[in-house]
Scaffold this active site. Structure first.
Site, short mmCIF file in Angstrom:
data_model
loop_
_atom_site.label_atom_id
_atom_site.label_comp_id
_atom_site.label_asym_id
_atom_site.label_seq_id
_atom_site.Cartn_x
_atom_site.Cartn_y
_atom_site.Cartn_z
N GLU A 106 0.30 -1.13 -0.14
CA GLU A 106 -0.35 0.13 0.28
C GLU A 106 0.73 1.40 0.15
O GLU A 106 -0.02 2.04 -0.92
CB GLU A 106 -0.97 -0.06 1.11
CG GLU A 106 -1.75 -0.89 0.98
CD GLU A 106 -1.37 -2.59 1.57
OE1 GLU A 106 -0.86 -2.45 1.85
OE2 GLU A 106 -2.20 -3.29 0.93
N PRO A 134 12.08 -14.18 1.90
CA PRO A 134 11.14 -14.09 2.35
C PRO A 134 10.77 -12.72 2.97
O PRO A 134 11.22 -11.59 2.73
CB PRO A 134 11.59 -13.81 3.91
CG PRO A 134 12.94 -14.22 3.94
CD PRO A 134 13.23 -13.74 2.53
N ARG A 135 8.58 -12.37 2.82
CA ARG A 135 8.34 -10.77 3.68
C ARG A 135 8.85 -10.91 4.52
O ARG A 135 9.52 -9.14 4.27
CB ARG A 135 6.65 -11.33 3.72
CG ARG A 135 5.87 -9.46 3.57
CD ARG A 135 6.23 -9.38 2.91
NE ARG A 135 4.59 -8.29 2.23
CZ ARG A 135 4.62 -7.83 1.54
NH1 ARG A 135 4.87 -7.75 0.97
NH2 ARG A 135 3.57 -6.63 1.84
#
Length: 432
Positions: free
Chosen positions: A64, A267-268
């Site tokens: 976002e 990885p996030r």
């Protein structure tokens, strides 16, 4: 009834502040919060308010935040300063890398009356904008009480969330009726917001289609390509706990057909790198960890890209990408970014965060779906064995991204009256 529910929510929130400190402390220990900026979570600003008009723009996380940056720039160009709040460490790090005069970052305060009031008393925004599905009752009703217009952009409302809000109809009308406008991602989202009490809801499309492709260093791509050589390779991007296990099981299945396979895991949350490296080793696999400067060798089974801001590099490196957060109950992550970099995309079945986009891509041949390691291995094997099909998938994905562009301009058009409008507070102050 609505008033009583809202009053109860406010009272419980205020009473929960001591528990929130315990909750925050646990998140600090797990590497999910910045202890040096704890006060921001409780509405205490870490910097002074700048002079002049100020807009508050809230974006929950990395996706976002990246999507809303063009709107942040447009808001600043129209004479506002912007305090941008996010809720994750990675999103804060992304915003920190942006050199934009007039932009201030803070962590979003917890949605209790003391925290929100401290935040609003300090920043005194003229306008508030929140992205997608960040609906917090205290924040919304306090902004209304202070006569600060609040607009939701890129608004989405899943069928499940809509049904949950309908169960508390009076409270929903109090909360959603306080919104000045919702600029939604689709007609269906706009209709759900209207049915919950929003007076003005319009469809402008998804602004993430207008986002810039992730950046990458061509020299870094070339260097890694040389180290990989002719080995088959695929990327598992933005993975979460429990998902790496399934990716490693997929790797094990794929090596039956591709003994020299290289799996790249991004990885996030890069801070989990060491834990993931230990899990990889527990599978009996050889791992090279990027954060430690370890290089890919012919013996490397898994390359762990536990660094921040390099997704574009790995999307450019491998033509087959699994988009994470979708084999575990997270809701999936942004498939538009790998589509922009000409990747063949695979996702799991849990994609509620981008439900309409994933449905479109799956329906029109822009992405494949796999619900478990066996299905994921089958999809990756299929694409590795058929470069022509992988190319067709990537081309279609890029075409769908291009066709969906334009939402940002429509969103800015919808916001223009609010960005131009002189507020009552300004007139009282005699500001221009």
């Amino acid at each position: 009834m609505a008033s009583m529910l809202l009053t109860t929510y406010r009272a419980l929130g205020a009473a929960a502040n001591p528990l929130l400190r315990v909750f925050h402390g646990r998140r600090v220990k797990s590497g999910k919060e910045d202890v040096s900026r704890r006060d921001e979570r409780f509405g205490r600003a870490s910097v002074a308010r700048p002079q002049g008009r100020l807009a508050w723009i809230h974006a929950a996380s990395v996706g976002e935040a990246n999507a809303v940056l063009p709107l942040v720039r447009a808001t600043i160009e129209r004479g506002f300063k912007v305090v941008m709040t996010t809720g994750t460490l990675t999103s804060a790090q992304v915003v920190a890398q942006i050199e934009l005069e007039g932009l201030i970052h803070q962590f979003v305060p917890y949605d209790t009356l003391p925290n929100i009031n401290r935040f609003l008393d300090h920043w005194q925004p003229e306008l508030a904008i929140t992205v997608e599905s960040e609906i917090w009752p205290v924040m919304i009703t306090e902004l209304k009480r202070r006569k600060v217009p609040l607009i939701v952009i890129n608004g989405r409302m899943s069928e499940g969330s809509f049904r949950n809000w309908q169960r508390v109809g009076g409270l929903a009308r109090s909360v959603f009726g306080a919104l000045k406008m919702v600029v939604a991602q689709s007609d269906a989202d706009a209709e759900r917001f209207k049915r919950l009490g929003v007076a003005s809801a319009v469809n402008a499309g998804n602004i993430k289609f207008d986002g810039k492709a992730p950046s990458f260093d061509p020299e870094a791509v070339q260097e890694l390509q040389q180290r990989i050589g002719q080995r088959p390779v695929w990327v598992a991007a933005s993975t979460h706990p429990g998902e790496e296990t399934q990716v490693l099981e997929t790797h094990r299945l794929l090596t039956q057909a591709f003994p020299t396979l290289l799996t790249i895991i991004v990885p996030r949350h890069p801070k989990r790198g060491q834990l993931i490296a230990e899990e990889i080793a527990g599978f009996g696999l050889s791992v090279a960890q990027r954060s430690k400067g370890e290089e890919i060798t012919p013996d490397t089974d898994v390359y762990l890209a536990d660094t921040l801001g390099e997704l574009g590099l790995f999307y450019k490196l491998a033509s087959i990408v699994f988009v994470g957060g979708s084999l575990v109950p997270i809701g999936g992550h942004n498939l538009l970014e790998p589509a922009q970099l000409h990747c063949a995309i695979i996702s799991g079945g849990n994609t509620t965060n981008f439900a309409a986009v994933y449905r479109q891509f799956n329906r029109e041949g822009g992405a494949l779906k796999a619900s478990n390691p066996v299905e994921l291995a089958a999809a990756v094997e299929r694409l590795l064995n058929s470069p022509e099909e992988a190319e067709q998938l990537a081309v279609k994905a890029a075409e769908l991204v291009a066709a969906g562009a334009g939402a940002l301009n429509q969103t800015l058009e919808a916001l223009e009256p609010f960005l131009r409008q002189e507020t009552s507070r300004q007139r009282t102050k005699g500001e221009v």
